[in-house]
Scaffold this motif. Structure first.
Motif, PDB file in Angstrom:
ATOM      1  N   SER A 132      47.950  49.006  45.599  1.00  0.00           N
ATOM      2  CA  SER A 132      46.732  48.754  44.845  1.00  0.00           C
ATOM      3  C   SER A 132      45.613  49.526  45.541  1.00  0.00           C
ATOM      4  O   SER A 132      45.833  50.127  46.601  1.00  0.00           O
ATOM      5  N   PRO A 133      44.396  49.530  44.991  1.00  0.00           N
ATOM      6  CA  PRO A 133      43.301  50.211  45.695  1.00  0.00           C
ATOM      7  C   PRO A 133      43.002  49.635  47.076  1.00  0.00           C
ATOM      8  O   PRO A 133      42.398  50.320  47.902  1.00  0.00           O
ATOM      9  N   MET A 151      35.553  35.126  41.951  1.00  0.00           N
ATOM     10  CA  MET A 151      36.431  36.135  42.543  1.00  0.00           C
ATOM     11  C   MET A 151      36.586  35.985  44.058  1.00  0.00           C
ATOM     12  O   MET A 151      37.701  36.023  44.568  1.00  0.00           O
ATOM     13  N   PRO A 152      35.505  35.793  44.840  1.00  0.00           N
ATOM     14  CA  PRO A 152      35.699  35.632  46.287  1.00  0.00           C
ATOM     15  C   PRO A 152      36.543  34.406  46.637  1.00  0.00           C
ATOM     16  O   PRO A 152      37.408  34.477  47.519  1.00  0.00           O
ATOM     17  N   ALA A 153      36.325  33.286  45.963  1.00  0.00           N
ATOM     18  CA  ALA A 153      37.098  32.081  46.250  1.00  0.00           C
ATOM     19  C   ALA A 153      38.561  32.265  45.892  1.00  0.00           C
ATOM     20  O   ALA A 153      39.459  31.860  46.643  1.00  0.00           O
ATOM     21  N   LEU A 154      38.817  32.889  44.740  1.00  0.00           N
ATOM     22  CA  LEU A 154      40.206  33.099  44.333  1.00  0.00           C
ATOM     23  C   LEU A 154      40.886  34.104  45.255  1.00  0.00           C
ATOM     24  O   LEU A 154      42.050  33.913  45.638  1.00  0.00           O
ATOM     25  N   ALA A 155      40.188  35.159  45.641  1.00  0.00           N
ATOM     26  CA  ALA A 155      40.769  36.143  46.560  1.00  0.00           C
ATOM     27  C   ALA A 155      41.138  35.504  47.889  1.00  0.00           C
ATOM     28  O   ALA A 155      42.214  35.775  48.447  1.00  0.00           O
ATOM     29  N   SER A 156      40.291  34.642  48.393  1.00  0.00           N
ATOM     30  CA  SER A 156      40.566  33.962  49.665  1.00  0.00           C
ATOM     31  C   SER A 156      41.792  33.055  49.553  1.00  0.00           C
ATOM     32  O   SER A 156      42.667  33.052  50.428  1.00  0.00           O
ATOM     33  N   LEU A 157      41.866  32.285  48.471  1.00  0.00           N
ATOM     34  CA  LEU A 157      42.999  31.382  48.273  1.00  0.00           C
ATOM     35  C   LEU A 157      44.295  32.169  48.132  1.00  0.00           C
ATOM     36  O   LEU A 157      45.330  31.790  48.716  1.00  0.00           O
ATOM     37  N   GLY A 205      41.678  44.246  44.504  1.00  0.00           N
ATOM     38  CA  GLY A 205      40.376  44.809  44.188  1.00  0.00           C
ATOM     39  C   GLY A 205      40.180  45.026  42.704  1.00  0.00           C
ATOM     40  O   GLY A 205      39.299  45.776  42.288  1.00  0.00           O
ATOM     41  N   VAL A 206      41.001  44.356  41.897  1.00  0.00           N
ATOM     42  CA  VAL A 206      40.955  44.505  40.443  1.00  0.00           C
ATOM     43  C   VAL A 206      40.691  43.125  39.842  1.00  0.00           C
ATOM     44  O   VAL A 206      41.348  42.147  40.208  1.00  0.00           O
ATOM     45  N   VAL A 207      39.728  43.050  38.926  1.00  0.00           N
ATOM     46  CA  VAL A 207      39.388  41.756  38.338  1.00  0.00           C
ATOM     47  C   VAL A 207      40.563  41.178  37.569  1.00  0.00           C
ATOM     48  O   VAL A 207      40.866  39.987  37.657  1.00  0.00           O
ATOM     49  N   GLU A 208      41.280  42.034  36.825  1.00  0.00           N
ATOM     50  CA  GLU A 208      42.357  41.533  35.966  1.00  0.00           C
ATOM     51  C   GLU A 208      43.300  42.663  35.603  1.00  0.00           C
ATOM     52  O   GLU A 208      42.881  43.804  35.424  1.00  0.00           O
TER      53      GLU A 208
END
Length: 286
Positions: free
Chosen positions: A62-63, A177-183, A213-216
């Motif tokens: 991924s990026p 997004m930050p919370a989901l990325a951390s989880l 680094g991709v929203v969806e």
């Protein structure tokens, strides 16, 4: 190297999930692969190193990071290879295991590819982790479809499968997004497979992918394979069964993934789709 750009799980360049493809990455180091993937900017770029007898070593980036397996980049790579070398069977040595992918040319000239996943499996999701996931998604338990219990599913990468009770709940995705990325980083989850069951064999899906680094993702072959394993293990379909997943509509990039679920437990899930070259698909990197 030659970098190709394809949209997978669509015959229309305006649909599907774009992927970068490097059909011969011989001699390219990991740092260079990561740099190229970041430059391409798609959710994944596949780097293939040819071996003998249709064997390839494949790495997916991924990026932001390497992932063990990527379904849409696999489909894109197989179609790109078939367009240049003819249809057939490729054996891909991925970090998740050996994946077989076969290509066929239809009467209209369209090339389709079918991958067979590694052995799928599922596991429960702890109550606390589910609560944290719903909180990051800005969902509540009443948003869930009680007939499809949340699980974490694997068919090359781990994806929580969370079913929305309504199509509208799926359409109104607006997550932290930050919370989901951390989880997701804590649990090594690749995407979150949010689904809605339209009918017994038709699903809509959305796949947040903040670790990359991709929203969806507009189409997620690995998550579709994991969903097939989940449906079989949870006895939510009667295999052998063919399931259609519609993804990307809410992003304006409609995609269609076909899942074939064999009856025998433990066997890989087949995911089929096509791919189309994007304009200016080739570039050269020193």
């Amino acid at each position: 190297m030659e970098i190709l750009r394809y949209a997978a799980f669509s015959a229309d360049p305006a649909g599907g999930n774009p992927a970068g493809v490097v059909l011969d990455a011989t001699g390219i180091g990991e740092a260079e692969m990561q740099r190229v993937a970041a430059d391409v900017g798609y959710s994944e770029t596949a780097f293939l190193v040819p071996g003998r007898h249709s064997h390839f070593t494949v790495r997916y980036f991924s990026p932001k990071a390497e992932v063990p397996f990527c379904g849409h980049a696999t489909i894109a790579s197989a179609v790109a290879h078939a367009e240049r070398h003819g249809p057939g069977v490729l054996l891909l040595n991925t970090r998740a295991g050996l994946v077989e992918v076969s290509t066929t040319v239809l009467a209209d000239g369209t090339v389709t590819a079918t991958l067979i996943s590694v052995e799928p499996r599922t596991r429960p999701i702890a109550d606390g982790d589910l609560a944290a996931l719903l909180d990051a998604l800005c969902w509540v338990r009443d948003d869930l479809d009680g007939a499809l219990p949340p699980r974490v599913a694997f068919a090359g990468a781990w994806h929580p499968v969370v079913a929305a009770a309504s199509r509208q709940r799926l359409a109104d995705l607006d997550y932290d997004m930050p919370a989901l990325a951390s989880l997701m980083a804590q649990h090594d989850w690749t995407t979150i497979n949010l689904v809605h069951r339209e009918s017994p064999l038709v699903f809509h899906a959305r796949n947040p992918f903040p670790p990359g680094g991709v929203v969806e993702d507009a189409a997620t072959g690995a998550a579709a394979a994991a969903l097939g394993g989940y449906l079989r293990e949870m006895r939510l379909v009667r295999p052998p069964a063919t399931v259609t997943v519609r993804q990307g509509q809410d992003m304006g990039r409609p995609s269609r993934l076909t899942i074939r679920i064999p009856a025998q437990a433990g066997t890989g899930i087949a995911v089929t789709g096509t791919a189309v070259a994007l304009s200016h698909t080739r570039s050269t990197e020193a």
